[in-house]
Structure formats: structure tokens, C-alpha cells
Motif scaffolding. Structure first.
Motif, PDB file in Angstrom:
ATOM      1  N   VAL A  99       0.831  -1.203   0.000  1.00 22.27           N
ATOM      2  CA  VAL A  99       0.000   0.000   0.000  1.00 22.27           C
ATOM      3  C   VAL A  99       0.865   1.251   0.000  1.00 22.27           C
ATOM      4  CG1 VAL A  99      -1.602   1.363   1.401  1.00 22.27           C
ATOM      5  CG2 VAL A  99      -2.025  -1.074   1.068  1.00 22.27           C
ATOM      6  N   LEU A 100       1.895   1.278   0.844  1.00 27.20           N
ATOM      7  CA  LEU A 100       2.757   2.457   0.916  1.00 27.20           C
ATOM      8  C   LEU A 100       3.554   2.653  -0.366  1.00 27.20           C
ATOM      9  CD1 LEU A 100       4.137   2.307   4.577  1.00 27.20           C
ATOM     10  CD2 LEU A 100       2.288   3.708   3.665  1.00 27.20           C
ATOM     11  N   THR A 101       3.932   1.557  -0.996  1.00 23.98           N
ATOM     12  CA  THR A 101       4.677   1.675  -2.252  1.00 23.98           C
ATOM     13  C   THR A 101       3.797   2.296  -3.334  1.00 23.98           C
ATOM     14  OG1 THR A 101       6.091  -0.212  -1.731  1.00 23.98           O
ATOM     15  CG2 THR A 101       5.923   0.412  -4.041  1.00 23.98           C
ATOM     16  N   ALA A 119      14.334   0.806  -1.064  1.00 22.72           N
ATOM     17  CA  ALA A 119      13.308  -0.125  -0.608  1.00 22.72           C
ATOM     18  C   ALA A 119      12.041  -0.001  -1.433  1.00 22.72           C
ATOM     19  CB  ALA A 119      12.984   0.120   0.869  1.00 22.72           C
ATOM     20  N   SER A 120      11.625   1.242  -1.714  1.00 21.64           N
ATOM     21  CA  SER A 120      10.406   1.452  -2.482  1.00 21.64           C
ATOM     22  C   SER A 120      10.548   0.897  -3.896  1.00 21.64           C
ATOM     23  CB  SER A 120      10.076   2.941  -2.527  1.00 21.64           C
ATOM     24  OG  SER A 120       8.887   3.161  -3.238  1.00 21.64           O
ATOM     25  N   ALA A 121      11.695   1.150  -4.510  1.00 19.87           N
ATOM     26  CA  ALA A 121      11.913   0.643  -5.875  1.00 19.87           C
ATOM     27  C   ALA A 121      11.921  -0.876  -5.887  1.00 19.87           C
ATOM     28  CB  ALA A 121      13.230   1.186  -6.415  1.00 19.87           C
ATOM     29  N   SER A 122      12.516  -1.468  -4.852  1.00 22.85           N
ATOM     30  CA  SER A 122      12.572  -2.924  -4.772  1.00 22.85           C
ATOM     31  C   SER A 122      11.180  -3.512  -4.672  1.00 22.85           C
ATOM     32  CB  SER A 122      13.407  -3.346  -3.557  1.00 22.85           C
ATOM     33  OG  SER A 122      13.378  -4.746  -3.412  1.00 22.85           O
ATOM     34  N   MET A 123      10.357  -2.923  -3.805  1.00 22.57           N
ATOM     35  CA  MET A 123       8.997  -3.405  -3.664  1.00 22.57           C
ATOM     36  C   MET A 123       8.220  -3.202  -4.961  1.00 22.57           C
ATOM     37  SD  MET A 123       6.546  -4.801  -2.012  1.00 22.57           S
ATOM     38  CE  MET A 123       7.139  -4.905  -0.322  1.00 22.57           C
ATOM     39  N   ARG A 124       8.451  -2.084  -5.640  1.00 27.03           N
ATOM     40  CA  ARG A 124       7.759  -1.811  -6.901  1.00 27.03           C
ATOM     41  C   ARG A 124       8.113  -2.879  -7.929  1.00 27.03           C
ATOM     42  NH1 ARG A 124       8.371   3.285  -6.970  1.00 27.03           N
ATOM     43  NH2 ARG A 124      10.412   3.377  -7.937  1.00 27.03           N
ATOM     44  N   MET A 160       1.351   4.218  -2.708  1.00 28.62           N
ATOM     45  CA  MET A 160       1.156   5.588  -2.253  1.00 28.62           C
ATOM     46  C   MET A 160       2.323   6.472  -2.688  1.00 28.62           C
ATOM     47  SD  MET A 160       0.783   6.944   1.662  1.00 28.62           S
ATOM     48  CE  MET A 160      -0.654   5.919   1.942  1.00 28.62           C
ATOM     49  N   SER A 161       3.536   5.900  -2.642  1.00 25.70           N
ATOM     50  CA  SER A 161       4.722   6.670  -3.019  1.00 25.70           C
ATOM     51  C   SER A 161       4.712   7.028  -4.503  1.00 25.70           C
ATOM     52  CB  SER A 161       5.994   5.883  -2.677  1.00 25.70           C
ATOM     53  OG  SER A 161       6.166   4.777  -3.555  1.00 25.70           O
ATOM     54  N   MET A 162       3.877   6.331  -5.286  1.00 21.77           N
ATOM     55  CA  MET A 162       3.743   6.637  -6.709  1.00 21.77           C
ATOM     56  C   MET A 162       2.683   7.702  -6.952  1.00 21.77           C
ATOM     57  SD  MET A 162       3.731   2.737  -8.115  1.00 21.77           S
ATOM     58  CE  MET A 162       4.795   1.525  -7.336  1.00 21.77           C
ATOM     59  N   GLY A 163       2.122   8.239  -5.841  1.00 20.04           N
ATOM     60  CA  GLY A 163       1.141   9.303  -5.965  1.00 20.04           C
ATOM     61  C   GLY A 163      -0.283   8.837  -6.156  1.00 20.04           C
ATOM     62  N   LYS A 164      -0.551   7.545  -5.931  1.00 16.88           N
ATOM     63  CA  LYS A 164      -1.899   7.022  -6.136  1.00 16.88           C
ATOM     64  C   LYS A 164      -2.806   7.373  -4.967  1.00 16.88           C
ATOM     65  CE  LYS A 164      -0.758   3.025  -9.040  1.00 16.88           C
ATOM     66  NZ  LYS A 164      -0.944   1.568  -9.213  1.00 16.88           N
ATOM     67  N   SER A 165      -4.086   7.571  -5.271  1.00 14.31           N
ATOM     68  CA  SER A 165      -5.087   7.808  -4.241  1.00 14.31           C
ATOM     69  C   SER A 165      -5.475   6.467  -3.611  1.00 14.31           C
ATOM     70  CB  SER A 165      -6.329   8.452  -4.847  1.00 14.31           C
ATOM     71  OG  SER A 165      -6.970   7.538  -5.738  1.00 14.31           O
ATOM     72  N   ASN A 166      -6.210   6.529  -2.494  1.00 13.48           N
ATOM     73  CA  ASN A 166      -6.666   5.295  -1.857  1.00 13.48           C
ATOM     74  C   ASN A 166      -7.521   4.468  -2.812  1.00 13.48           C
ATOM     75  OD1 ASN A 166      -5.369   5.922   0.512  1.00 13.48           O
ATOM     76  ND2 ASN A 166      -7.194   6.655   1.579  1.00 13.48           N
ATOM     77  N   ALA A 204       9.929   8.000   5.158  1.00 15.95           N
ATOM     78  CA  ALA A 204      10.401   6.864   5.956  1.00 15.95           C
ATOM     79  C   ALA A 204      10.824   5.715   5.057  1.00 15.95           C
ATOM     80  CB  ALA A 204       9.299   6.413   6.914  1.00 15.95           C
ATOM     81  N   LEU A 205      10.054   5.472   4.007  1.00 17.38           N
ATOM     82  CA  LEU A 205      10.426   4.413   3.062  1.00 17.38           C
ATOM     83  C   LEU A 205      11.746   4.738   2.371  1.00 17.38           C
ATOM     84  CD1 LEU A 205       7.110   3.407   1.244  1.00 17.38           C
ATOM     85  CD2 LEU A 205       8.376   2.091   2.942  1.00 17.38           C
ATOM     86  N   GLN A 206      11.909   5.994   1.993  1.00 17.84           N
ATOM     87  CA  GLN A 206      13.122   6.391   1.284  1.00 17.84           C
ATOM     88  C   GLN A 206      14.353   6.313   2.180  1.00 17.84           C
ATOM     89  OE1 GLN A 206      12.057  10.275  -0.185  1.00 17.84           O
ATOM     90  NE2 GLN A 206      11.109   9.452  -2.047  1.00 17.84           N
ATOM     91  N   SER A 207      14.133   6.309   3.505  1.00 19.73           N
ATOM     92  CA  SER A 207      15.268   6.177   4.421  1.00 19.73           C
ATOM     93  C   SER A 207      15.913   4.798   4.306  1.00 19.73           C
ATOM     94  CB  SER A 207      14.816   6.416   5.865  1.00 19.73           C
ATOM     95  OG  SER A 207      14.033   5.333   6.337  1.00 19.73           O
TER      96      SER A 207
END
Length: 241
Positions: free
Chosen positions: A164-166, A217-222, A168-174, A210-213
Motif C-alpha cells: 500500500v505504501l509503495t 526499498a520502495s523501488a525494490s517493492m515496486r 502511495m509513493s507513486m502518488g496514487k489515491s486510496n 520513511a520508506l526512502q530512508s
């Protein structure tokens, strides 16, 4: 969710059946409450009501006789059913799985009566209820000042929360996240709220930071989501979480 006029308490223990039924009758006087101790009685109620109503289900019951596939199978077979799990277990993972599979709420049986009533009110109002303990983390993860605690907070996220957070990081709405993951929008909100608490943030910007820290991580999950075909999928007819 339409107004609930019928409810069934299906629990293996007589005292729990009677107690829960009594609580619901007292608080919701316009709701007709029945009890069941086994699958046969539950099936009779489901057939008689058209599975339109609230089912309060003991989390330890094997649903194979009613709907193979557990909670998800039950929701597939009875998509209009409002389902609440009650359980002695205070297992955070079990709670999140139940919600993810389509339950509208998870209520610990040892919860204070006032809190339990509030949980039922929330479900009756068409909302999804999860107990506050879902957001509890180890004390170490609450120390936001250290990199170690920040990493611990992120590592404590469930796989679904990460997904879900990944998104979200792409700018998607709920709503867009719900379509992509084939879950309800209310379930997305539950995962977002729980993830925010775990990460100690209050908004999307803080969560993405927090994910980017974690570096990539975000790219990996994507990449994982792409490989599993979970990005860009069409939302069809899933009426539950």
C-alpha cells in the motif's frame, strides 16, 4: 452497507454466545439476534436471512463446512454478509489477515464492554474496526531519533502495508490503490492508518520519507509488484476487503 436488522452469534462457547448476544440485543434493540453453536445452525440462519445481516464469528471456528477458504471463502459465498471476528487471541498478524480477507472487524473477547460496544457501533455504521493494539510496536521502534529504530519500524510493516505504501509513493489515491491491489478502499485506509502509526508519521509525505530512508526499498517493492502483475491491474467485482 445497509442498516443491519439481523445478527447471528456463532461461537463454540455457551457463555460467549450468550454474552455477546445479550450485549448486541441491549445496545441494538431493533436488531433480531440469533445464536449458533455449529455449522448446521449457522447455515440455517444464512439461508433464512439470505445472508443479509451481521455474523459475529468465533475466530477459532473451522469454516470448511460453510465455505471452504476460511474468511475469504465465506465472503465470496455471501458477499452481502457483514462479518466480525471475535477471538481470545491478541495476535496482530491474525487481526490484519482477517481484515485483509474480508472481515469488517476483529474484536478481542476480553475487551472492555464499553470498547466492545463502540466496536460494534462502528461496524454497524458501515466502517471497518480494528483494535488499537494493531498499531503497537516494540518500544525500540518508537525512538524516532535513531536510524536503527526507524529501520525497525519499517521492518515491522506487513507485506500488504508495504504494498500500500509503495503504491502511495507513486502518488496514487486510496481508490487507485484499492483497484490495483483488488481490495476495498476501506481496507486500504486501515492499512494506511496502521502503517502511519508504526512509522510514527501523520501523513503521506512522512510515510514516503520513511520508506526512502531505506534507500531503494520502495523501488525494490515496486519491482516485486510488477513481477507479480499487481501494478496496473483492473478492478472488477470484489465487494470485500
Amino acid at each position: 452497507m445497509s442498516a443491519v436488522s439481523r445478527a447471528l452469534v456463532w461461537d463454540r462457547q455457551l457463555l460467549c454466545r450468550s454474552g455477546l448476544a445479550s450485549i448486541i440485543r441491549r445496545e441494538f434493540q431493533n436488531v433480531e439476534v440469533a445464536i449458533a453453536e455449529d455449522a448446521d445452525q449457522a447455515l440455517v440462519w444464512l439461508a433464512a436471512t439470505g445472508a443479509l445481516g451481521l455474523l459475529v464469528l468465533d475466530g477459532g471456528i473451522d469454516l470448511a463446512a460453510v465455505a471452504p477458504g476460511g474468511i475469504r471463502g465465506l465472503r465470496h459465498r455471501y458477499p452481502q454478509l457483514c462479518l466480525v471476528i471475535v477471538d481470545w487471541r491478541r495476535d496482530r498478524g491474525a487481526m490484519l489477515r482477517a481484515i485483509d480477507e474480508g472481515a469488517h472487524g476483529f474484536i478481542p473477547k476480553d475487551m472492555e464492554q464499553d470498547e466492545m460496544l463502540q466496536a460494534f457501533r462502528q461496524v454497524m455504521a458501515g466502517q471497518v474496526y480494528v483494535p488499537p493494539l494493531v498499531s503497537y510496536v516494540d518500544v525500540e521502534t518508537l525512538d524516532k531519533g535513531s536510524d536503527r529504530s526507524r529501520l525497525a519500524s519499517i521492518s515491522s510493516l506487513t507485506e500488504r502495508q508495504r504494498e500500500v505504501l509503495t503504491h502511495m509513493s507513486m502518488g496514487k489515491s486510496n481508490k487507485e490503490i484499492a483497484r490495483s491491489l483488488r481490495i476495498s478502499e476501506s481496507t486500504v485506509k486501515v492499512h494506511v492508518a496502521a502503517a502511519f502509526r508504526l512509522l510514527g508519521v501523520h501523513n503521506r509525505v512522512g510515510a514516503v520519507a520513511a520508506l526512502q530512508s531505506r534507500g531503494d526499498a520502495s523501488a525494490s517493492m515496486r519491482d516485486q509488484l510488477v513481477s507479480r502483475g499487481q501494478l496496473g491491474v483492473d478492478f472488477r467485482t470484489r465487494a470485500f476487503g
